[in-house]
Design a protein around this motif. Structure first.
Motif, PDB file in Angstrom:
ATOM      1  N   CYS A  11       0.934  -1.318   0.034  1.00 55.97           N
ATOM      2  CA  CYS A  11       0.102   0.017  -0.032  1.00 55.97           C
ATOM      3  C   CYS A  11       0.949   1.387  -0.005  1.00 55.97           C
ATOM      4  O   CYS A  11       2.118   1.194   0.273  1.00 55.97           O
ATOM      5  CB  CYS A  11      -0.990  -0.190   1.218  1.00 55.97           C
ATOM      6  SG  CYS A  11      -0.031   0.114   2.788  1.00 55.97           S
ATOM      7  N   ARG A  12       0.321   2.471  -0.378  1.00 53.02           N
ATOM      8  CA  ARG A  12       0.939   3.669  -0.120  1.00 53.02           C
ATOM      9  C   ARG A  12       0.267   4.199   1.090  1.00 53.02           C
ATOM     10  O   ARG A  12      -0.919   4.280   1.261  1.00 53.02           O
ATOM     11  CB  ARG A  12       0.725   4.543  -1.256  1.00 53.02           C
ATOM     12  CG  ARG A  12       1.338   4.011  -2.788  1.00 53.02           C
ATOM     13  CD  ARG A  12       0.805   4.661  -3.944  1.00 53.02           C
ATOM     14  NE  ARG A  12      -0.534   4.823  -4.183  1.00 53.02           N
ATOM     15  CZ  ARG A  12      -1.517   5.305  -4.812  1.00 53.02           C
ATOM     16  NH1 ARG A  12      -0.719   6.814  -4.959  1.00 53.02           N
ATOM     17  NH2 ARG A  12      -2.662   5.127  -5.072  1.00 53.02           N
ATOM     18  N   VAL A  13       0.994   5.012   1.705  1.00 60.79           N
ATOM     19  CA  VAL A  13       0.639   6.051   3.138  1.00 60.79           C
ATOM     20  C   VAL A  13       1.255   7.399   2.793  1.00 60.79           C
ATOM     21  O   VAL A  13       2.329   7.574   2.545  1.00 60.79           O
ATOM     22  CB  VAL A  13       1.100   5.194   4.304  1.00 60.79           C
ATOM     23  CG1 VAL A  13       0.772   5.966   5.481  1.00 60.79           C
ATOM     24  CG2 VAL A  13       0.430   3.802   4.368  1.00 60.79           C
ATOM     25  N   ILE A  14       0.116   8.297   3.061  1.00 58.88           N
ATOM     26  CA  ILE A  14       0.764   9.521   3.653  1.00 58.88           C
ATOM     27  C   ILE A  14       0.301   9.644   5.009  1.00 58.88           C
ATOM     28  O   ILE A  14      -0.981   9.429   5.127  1.00 58.88           O
ATOM     29  CB  ILE A  14       0.225  10.596   2.720  1.00 58.88           C
ATOM     30  CG1 ILE A  14       0.816  10.608   1.106  1.00 58.88           C
ATOM     31  CG2 ILE A  14       0.419  12.068   3.065  1.00 58.88           C
ATOM     32  CD1 ILE A  14       0.206  11.384   0.391  1.00 58.88           C
ATOM     33  N   THR A  15       1.201  10.245   5.855  1.00 61.06           N
ATOM     34  CA  THR A  15       0.679  10.187   7.262  1.00 61.06           C
ATOM     35  C   THR A  15       0.708  11.933   7.579  1.00 61.06           C
ATOM     36  O   THR A  15       1.846  12.565   7.273  1.00 61.06           O
ATOM     37  CB  THR A  15       1.503   9.467   8.218  1.00 61.06           C
ATOM     38  OG1 THR A  15       0.863   9.522   9.592  1.00 61.06           O
ATOM     39  CG2 THR A  15       2.951   9.712   8.130  1.00 61.06           C
ATOM     40  N   ASP A  16      -0.410  12.298   8.477  1.00 56.89           N
ATOM     41  CA  ASP A  16      -0.522  13.724   8.658  1.00 56.89           C
ATOM     42  C   ASP A  16      -0.849  13.689  10.234  1.00 56.89           C
ATOM     43  O   ASP A  16      -1.517  12.978  10.809  1.00 56.89           O
ATOM     44  CB  ASP A  16      -1.629  14.231   7.846  1.00 56.89           C
ATOM     45  CG  ASP A  16      -2.078  15.769   8.238  1.00 56.89           C
ATOM     46  OD1 ASP A  16      -2.290  16.131   9.409  1.00 56.89           O
ATOM     47  OD2 ASP A  16      -1.968  16.559   7.408  1.00 56.89           O
ATOM     48  N   ASN A  17       0.062  14.481  10.844  1.00 58.72           N
ATOM     49  CA  ASN A  17      -0.086  14.577  12.386  1.00 58.72           C
ATOM     50  C   ASN A  17       0.436  15.835  12.903  1.00 58.72           C
ATOM     51  O   ASN A  17       1.137  16.570  12.434  1.00 58.72           O
ATOM     52  CB  ASN A  17       0.537  13.392  12.990  1.00 58.72           C
ATOM     53  CG  ASN A  17       0.055  12.827  14.300  1.00 58.72           C
ATOM     54  OD1 ASN A  17      -0.774  13.520  15.153  1.00 58.72           O
ATOM     55  ND2 ASN A  17      -0.075  11.743  14.306  1.00 58.72           N
ATOM     56  N   ASP A  18       0.093  16.259  14.174  1.00 58.18           N
ATOM     57  CA  ASP A  18       0.487  17.370  14.880  1.00 58.18           C
ATOM     58  C   ASP A  18       1.656  16.783  15.714  1.00 58.18           C
ATOM     59  O   ASP A  18       1.636  16.640  17.012  1.00 58.18           O
ATOM     60  CB  ASP A  18      -0.425  17.840  15.751  1.00 58.18           C
ATOM     61  CG  ASP A  18      -1.347  17.002  16.637  1.00 58.18           C
ATOM     62  OD1 ASP A  18      -1.126  15.709  16.535  1.00 58.18           O
ATOM     63  OD2 ASP A  18      -2.274  17.317  17.521  1.00 58.18           O
ATOM     64  N   TYR A  19       2.818  16.993  15.007  1.00 58.04           N
ATOM     65  CA  TYR A  19       3.866  16.160  15.481  1.00 58.04           C
ATOM     66  C   TYR A  19       4.601  17.061  16.732  1.00 58.04           C
ATOM     67  O   TYR A  19       5.654  16.543  17.298  1.00 58.04           O
ATOM     68  CB  TYR A  19       5.134  15.686  14.580  1.00 58.04           C
ATOM     69  CG  TYR A  19       4.485  14.606  13.609  1.00 58.04           C
ATOM     70  CD1 TYR A  19       4.228  13.344  14.181  1.00 58.04           C
ATOM     71  CD2 TYR A  19       4.078  14.861  12.206  1.00 58.04           C
ATOM     72  CE1 TYR A  19       3.821  12.482  13.193  1.00 58.04           C
ATOM     73  CE2 TYR A  19       3.678  13.870  11.432  1.00 58.04           C
ATOM     74  CZ  TYR A  19       3.413  12.566  11.964  1.00 58.04           C
ATOM     75  OH  TYR A  19       3.211  11.569  10.938  1.00 58.04           O
ATOM     76  N   CYS A  20       4.262  18.150  16.890  1.00 58.11           N
ATOM     77  CA  CYS A  20       4.873  19.042  17.960  1.00 58.11           C
ATOM     78  C   CYS A  20       3.921  19.000  19.095  1.00 58.11           C
ATOM     79  O   CYS A  20       4.466  19.758  20.013  1.00 58.11           O
ATOM     80  CB  CYS A  20       4.916  20.583  17.249  1.00 58.11           C
ATOM     81  SG  CYS A  20       3.657  21.386  17.093  1.00 58.11           S
ATOM     82  N   ARG A  41       4.830   7.645   1.204  1.00 60.00           N
ATOM     83  CA  ARG A  41       5.023   8.771   0.009  1.00 60.00           C
ATOM     84  C   ARG A  41       4.919  10.213   0.625  1.00 60.00           C
ATOM     85  O   ARG A  41       5.345  11.013  -0.070  1.00 60.00           O
ATOM     86  CB  ARG A  41       3.702   8.752  -0.753  1.00 60.00           C
ATOM     87  CG  ARG A  41       3.410   7.283  -1.338  1.00 60.00           C
ATOM     88  CD  ARG A  41       4.553   6.952  -2.209  1.00 60.00           C
ATOM     89  NE  ARG A  41       4.840   7.701  -3.273  1.00 60.00           N
ATOM     90  CZ  ARG A  41       6.120   7.903  -4.073  1.00 60.00           C
ATOM     91  NH1 ARG A  41       6.813   7.120  -4.074  1.00 60.00           N
ATOM     92  NH2 ARG A  41       5.904   8.773  -5.110  1.00 60.00           N
ATOM     93  N   GLY A  42       4.784  10.308   2.003  1.00 62.28           N
ATOM     94  CA  GLY A  42       4.714  11.639   2.435  1.00 62.28           C
ATOM     95  C   GLY A  42       4.665  11.960   3.847  1.00 62.28           C
ATOM     96  O   GLY A  42       3.861  10.936   4.494  1.00 62.28           O
ATOM     97  N   ILE A  43       4.880  12.723   4.616  1.00 61.29           N
ATOM     98  CA  ILE A  43       4.747  13.066   5.867  1.00 61.29           C
ATOM     99  C   ILE A  43       4.357  14.705   6.075  1.00 61.29           C
ATOM    100  O   ILE A  43       5.265  15.338   5.684  1.00 61.29           O
ATOM    101  CB  ILE A  43       6.089  12.876   6.866  1.00 61.29           C
ATOM    102  CG1 ILE A  43       6.503  11.218   6.734  1.00 61.29           C
ATOM    103  CG2 ILE A  43       5.487  12.742   8.342  1.00 61.29           C
ATOM    104  CD1 ILE A  43       7.782  11.238   7.199  1.00 61.29           C
ATOM    105  N   ILE A  44       3.342  14.871   6.644  1.00 63.22           N
ATOM    106  CA  ILE A  44       2.959  16.012   6.754  1.00 63.22           C
ATOM    107  C   ILE A  44       2.751  16.415   8.406  1.00 63.22           C
ATOM    108  O   ILE A  44       2.026  15.946   9.217  1.00 63.22           O
ATOM    109  CB  ILE A  44       1.370  16.294   5.919  1.00 63.22           C
ATOM    110  CG1 ILE A  44       1.198  15.735   4.730  1.00 63.22           C
ATOM    111  CG2 ILE A  44       0.785  17.689   6.078  1.00 63.22           C
ATOM    112  CD1 ILE A  44      -0.008  15.714   4.101  1.00 63.22           C
ATOM    113  N   GLY A  45       3.238  17.542   8.552  1.00 61.97           N
ATOM    114  CA  GLY A  45       3.349  18.233   9.862  1.00 61.97           C
ATOM    115  C   GLY A  45       1.893  19.264  10.090  1.00 61.97           C
ATOM    116  O   GLY A  45       2.024  20.101   9.367  1.00 61.97           O
ATOM    117  N   SER A  46       1.059  18.947  10.845  1.00 62.76           N
ATOM    118  CA  SER A  46      -0.275  19.716  10.938  1.00 62.76           C
ATOM    119  C   SER A  46      -0.021  20.544  12.359  1.00 62.76           C
ATOM    120  O   SER A  46       0.746  20.395  12.884  1.00 62.76           O
ATOM    121  CB  SER A  46      -1.517  18.742  10.759  1.00 62.76           C
ATOM    122  OG  SER A  46      -1.460  17.934  11.862  1.00 62.76           O
TER     123      SER A  46
END
Length: 315
Positions: A11-20, A41-46
């Motif tokens: 599978c492909r994954v993009i993960t988005d989270n409030d990492y701070c 495929r990518g990591i998003i800091g929200s």
């Protein structure tokens, strides 16, 4: 270290989270990075909720992006990292363009792969709602997995003394309502009663994380620091910690071998309800099908995390 796996990514994954914010997101991020059956495929800091007493900065999406780069540096991994919007949606028709939302659109609209795409969210849904408002066709090209939302009254009671909306919903209520009420995005929800199952003792985490090289010590130190910060804000976290974002890895990536699906976790299938302004649900018999997870395979989730950290440290 190459972990035991029977083949390439499934599978492909993009993960988005409030990492701070709550460092369970960082534990989830490391677990996802170390999981070979997902093509990350990518990591998003929200962003976090504005006014959060535990939030370190008003520009929390940028700080989340900084945390991502710290983790990638420690692990010596090269994964595209993006910042999301530093604020939530102002209205349900106008997206908040960001590098993170654009990355979701670009990956969802690819035509050169048949690997299923999971976009996973451990915080608010700003980037998902924005991506949908920018390009509605993504709704048929991904599955969203969200850690968030109140208990469904017929499935679980709320914990005592918890008035008001659930935290991740409250990061961006407008975005959550766009995803539930206005979009056709397939949704797997892990509401509060389910993600609170992902509890581990701090003694267990000290034994499993702290010896696991630089990354394990980094993760454990983040847990200790949030405990101190919570204490200064009047919270006593006791001797356990909820790794409430790691179900994102469990459900997207640790799927069964034949007939891939998160077969050891349980869910209720139902029409997607209307989501009201206070985060409560109204029945919607015509809503698209969704999964509401009710029971998570915490044994698989935690033992897999600990084993991958150990193999990274002692190949």
């Amino acid at each position: 270290m190459s972990f035991p796996a029977f083949g390439g990514p499934r599978c492909r994954v993009i993960t988005d989270n409030d990492y701070c914010g709550d460092p369970d997101g960082l534990v989830q991020l490391v677990h996802q990075i170390l999981s070979p059956s997902a093509d990350l495929r990518g990591i998003i800091g929200s962003h976090l909720k504005e006014g959060d007493p535990l939030a370190p900065s008003p520009e929390t999406a940028d700080l989340s992006h900084q945390r991502i780069t710290e983790v990638l540096s420690i692990l010596d991994r090269d994964v595209p990292a993006y910042a999301g919007s530093n604020v939530g949606l102002a209205d349900p028709k106008t997206p908040r363009p960001s590098a993170g939302a654009e990355a979701i659109v670009a990956e969802a609209m690819r035509t050169d792969t048949e690997l299923p795409l999971y976009v996973t969210f451990g915080g608010g849904l700003t980037e998902l709602a924005s991506a949908y408002l920018m390009e509605p066709r993504i709704a048929g090209r991904l599955t969203a997995i969200w850690i968030g939302g109140l208990e469904h009254p017929d499935l679980a009671p709320p914990p005592p003394d918890t008035p008001g909306p659930e935290y991740n919903f409250n990061i961006d209520p407008i975005a959550a309502r766009v995803v539930f009420n206005d979009s056709a995005i397939p949704l797997w929800q892990v509401p509060r009663d389910a993600y609170r199952q992902a509890v581990a003792g701090m003694a267990e985490l000290a034994v499993q994380l702290r010896p696991a090289g630089r990354i394990g010590a980094y993760l454990f130190d983040q847990l200790v620091e949030i405990g101190k910060l919570a204490g200064s804000a009047g919270y006593n976290l006791g001797e356990t910690y909820i790794l409430g974002d790691n179900p994102l890895v469990l459900l997207s990536t640790l799927q069964s071998n034949f007939h891939p699906d998160p077969s050891s976790s349980r869910y209720a299938a139902r029409p997607t309800p209307f989501l009201d302004e206070d985060g409560t649900y109204r029945p919607n018999s015509g809503g698209r099908p969704m999964r509401v997870y009710t029971h998570l395979d915490i044994r698989l989730m935690l033992t897999d995390l600990y084993a991958k950290l150990a193999l990274t440290t002692h190949p």
